[in-house]
Enzyme design. Structure first.
Site, PDB file in Angstrom:
ATOM      1  N   LYS A 117       4.975  -9.694   9.771  1.00  0.00           N
ATOM      2  CA  LYS A 117       4.378  -8.739  10.716  1.00  0.00           C
ATOM      3  C   LYS A 117       2.854  -8.828  10.668  1.00  0.00           C
ATOM      4  CE  LYS A 117       3.542  -4.394  10.360  1.00  0.00           C
ATOM      5  NZ  LYS A 117       2.392  -3.807  10.475  1.00  0.00           N
ATOM      6  N   HIS A 169       9.455  -3.595   3.417  1.00  0.00           N
ATOM      7  CA  HIS A 169       8.990  -3.839   2.047  1.00  0.00           C
ATOM      8  C   HIS A 169      10.184  -4.111   1.125  1.00  0.00           C
ATOM      9  CE1 HIS A 169       5.550  -1.103   3.334  1.00  0.00           C
ATOM     10  NE2 HIS A 169       4.912  -2.166   2.886  1.00  0.00           N
ATOM     11  N   MET A 180       0.849  -1.192   0.000  1.00  0.00           N
ATOM     12  CA  MET A 180       0.000   0.000   0.000  1.00  0.00           C
ATOM     13  C   MET A 180       0.887   1.244   0.000  1.00  0.00           C
ATOM     14  SD  MET A 180      -3.449  -0.892   2.007  1.00  0.00           S
ATOM     15  CE  MET A 180      -2.883  -0.672   3.670  1.00  0.00           C
ATOM     16  N   GLY A 181       2.132   1.080  -0.409  1.00  0.00           N
ATOM     17  CA  GLY A 181       3.031   2.232  -0.519  1.00  0.00           C
ATOM     18  C   GLY A 181       3.569   2.671   0.823  1.00  0.00           C
ATOM     19  N   GLY A 209       4.999  -9.970   4.495  1.00  0.00           N
ATOM     20  CA  GLY A 209       5.762  -9.887   5.743  1.00  0.00           C
ATOM     21  C   GLY A 209       5.041 -10.631   6.861  1.00  0.00           C
TER      22      GLY A 209
END
Ligand code: PAF
Length: 475
Positions: free
Chosen positions: A337, A217, A210-211, A335
């Protein structure tokens, strides 16, 4: 004369191209963290680049930057950096200019100091011309405005990167670390690019985002670039997965900066689009996605995030399904996370027979705070408070290592640890990662993951830790 000042924030650059480069850099950071009057706040990932100038035939550099908090004056901090270079075995005297070195430490900024003294110029005079410094700096301080160009770090890096990719054949290229990236503004164009890549027999790895990209990332992108011929990334702030419109509105966005970072990390193509472009003809007159186009997530979506963010995983499954249809990758990278999201995505991929889902370790700051785009929204004191999440997870892990296997006892421990902190807990639970269920586990656990969600100020953060595996990703 006293060398101690009020606390200032400083930024240093680290480089090494001799010996065990990673060990040289990490040892320097660890030593720095033990220096009186110096605290390491955050470090970028390490970037590999060609040497600039100097004798021919030198090995490539590993470079990074670190943010410090320091009570030392600029001169005292510089002396400390030179001392660390010597400890690493670097001799400055009698060496060729830009020759190979175990450790190169440069002071880039020291608070707002502007200095021009022998051997000490601040901000660092060559910083704005060095993409190998700007690229890691962009991970930590993308919005910092640079004095000479007046551009922020992201924009200056984009400028250097694009001038490098436009360099004519035959002209020596500047020390660009980035591969030129194809940037597409619609999913349809991206789908065509991917079809062409597959037709040419190239394997495609995919990193959906999502930038507001951070080191975590970029680690996914680097891994994909190692494991596939081509790596594609998407940047789309997906409205379908936000249950709170204010959260959607304040989510950070910067497509230009993200493109520069993706390029540096080795992505070949990045695309974005609007909800309408992702689902042509699929929106109601009010702009909502037609009911028939939503994908329902499986039972992994129940509880925890699914409970606290109703509809979130439905939105994730729907967009991820559409992204997979667009790119048709061999492998997709996520990820750890977002642990529960990775379960939802694995269910989705299993139900379609592809792609292979690769879940990569959580990337962490020096404090242990899991890297997240939302960390940008934290003030400095909030960032310190946010470290309580990882501290609580580590306490649960210590108890696991000491033999505790009861989910309830581990839950209590998490709760007690977080109760001492200044974060507002939404949930803190230990679960068997392979027997995910909405109710808490009964009987001794064979495997365990501890998961927390908490608000720090107005920012919602999540984190998790496998209790039964070594901790990875902490720098
Ligand atoms: O993890 C994220 O950033 C998002 O949930 C994803 C997978 C890109 C879907 O929008």
């Amino acid at each position: 004369m006293s060398t101690r000042l009020a606390t200032a924030k400083a930024v240093i650059a680290l480089g090494s191209n001799l010996g065990d480069r990673r060990a040289n850099l990490e040892t320097a950071l660890a030593r720095l963290a033990r220096e009186p009057g110096v605290r390491v706040l955050a470090a970028s990932s390490w970037h590999e680049t060609d040497p600039v100038g100097g004798p021919p035939g030198q090995a490539r550099y590993l470079n990074g930057v670190a943010q410090l908090e320091t009570e030392l004056s600029p001169r005292a901090l510089l002396t400390c950096l030179l001392q660390l270079e010597r400890l690493a075995g670097r001799e400055r005297q009698g060496q060729p200019r830009n020759g190979a070195r175990r450790l190169d430490l440069d002071l880039l900024f020291h608070g707002d100091a502007r200095l021009s003294e022998p051997g000490l110029e601040l901000p660092h005079p060559r910083l704005e011309d060095r993409s190998f410094v700007l690229e890691p700096l962009c991970e930590l301080e993308p919005e910092r405005v640079l004095g000479r160009s007046g551009l922020c770090v992201r924009a200056q890096l984009s400028k250097l990167t694009s001038s490098a990719s436009q360099t004519q054949a035959g002209t020596p290229a500047p020390a660009a670390v980035s591969t030129p990236i194809v940037r597409l503004d619609s999913p349809a164009a991206a789908a065509q690019w991917c079809r062409d890549a597959r037709a040419a027999g190239r394997s495609v790895g995919f990193v959906p985002t999502m930038g507001a990209l951070h080191v975590g990332h970029l680690e996914l992108v680097r891994r994909s670039a190692r494991e596939n011929d081509l790596t594609v990334a998407s940047v789309f702030v997906n409205p379908l997965q936000f249950n709170d419109p204010r959260d959607f509105a304040r989510y950070p966005r910067d497509f230009d900066g993200d493109t520069a970072l993706l390029s540096g990390a080795g992505a070949s193509m990045v695309f974005t689009g609007t909800l309408e472009q992702f689902f042509p003809g699929g929106l109601t007159p009010e702009g909502r996605l037609a009911e028939a186009l939503w994908l329902e997530p499986g039972p992994s979506a129940e509880g925890l995030e699914g409970k606290h963010r109703p509809g979130h995983f439905r939105g994730v499954a729907t967009i991820v399904g559409r992204l997979f249809d667009t790119v048709e990758p061999q492998r997709a990278y996520f990820g750890q996370k977002d642990f529960q999201q990775s379960l939802v995505v694995k269910d989705l991929a299993r139900s379609r027979g592809r792609p292979e889902i690769v879940v990569c370790p959580t990337s962490r700051e020096v404090s242990g705070l899991a890297r997240s785009s939302r960390n940008q929204l934290l003030s400095a004191p909030e960032r310190e408070r946010a470290a309580a999440l990882f501290a609580a997870l580590c306490e649960a892990r210590d108890a696991w290592l000491a033999g505790e296997r009861g989910a309830e006892a581990l839950d209590r421990l998490l709760a007690a640890s977080l109760a001492e902190s200044e974060v507002e807990v939404e949930y803190a639970e230990v679960r068997d990662p392979e027997r995910w269920s909405a109710t808490s586990c009964s009987g001794p656990l064979l495997r365990a993951v501890a998961l927390v969600a908490a608000r720090v100020g107005t920012t919602r953060l999540i984190d998790n830790l496998r209790l039964d595996e070594p901790i990875g990703g902490v720098r």
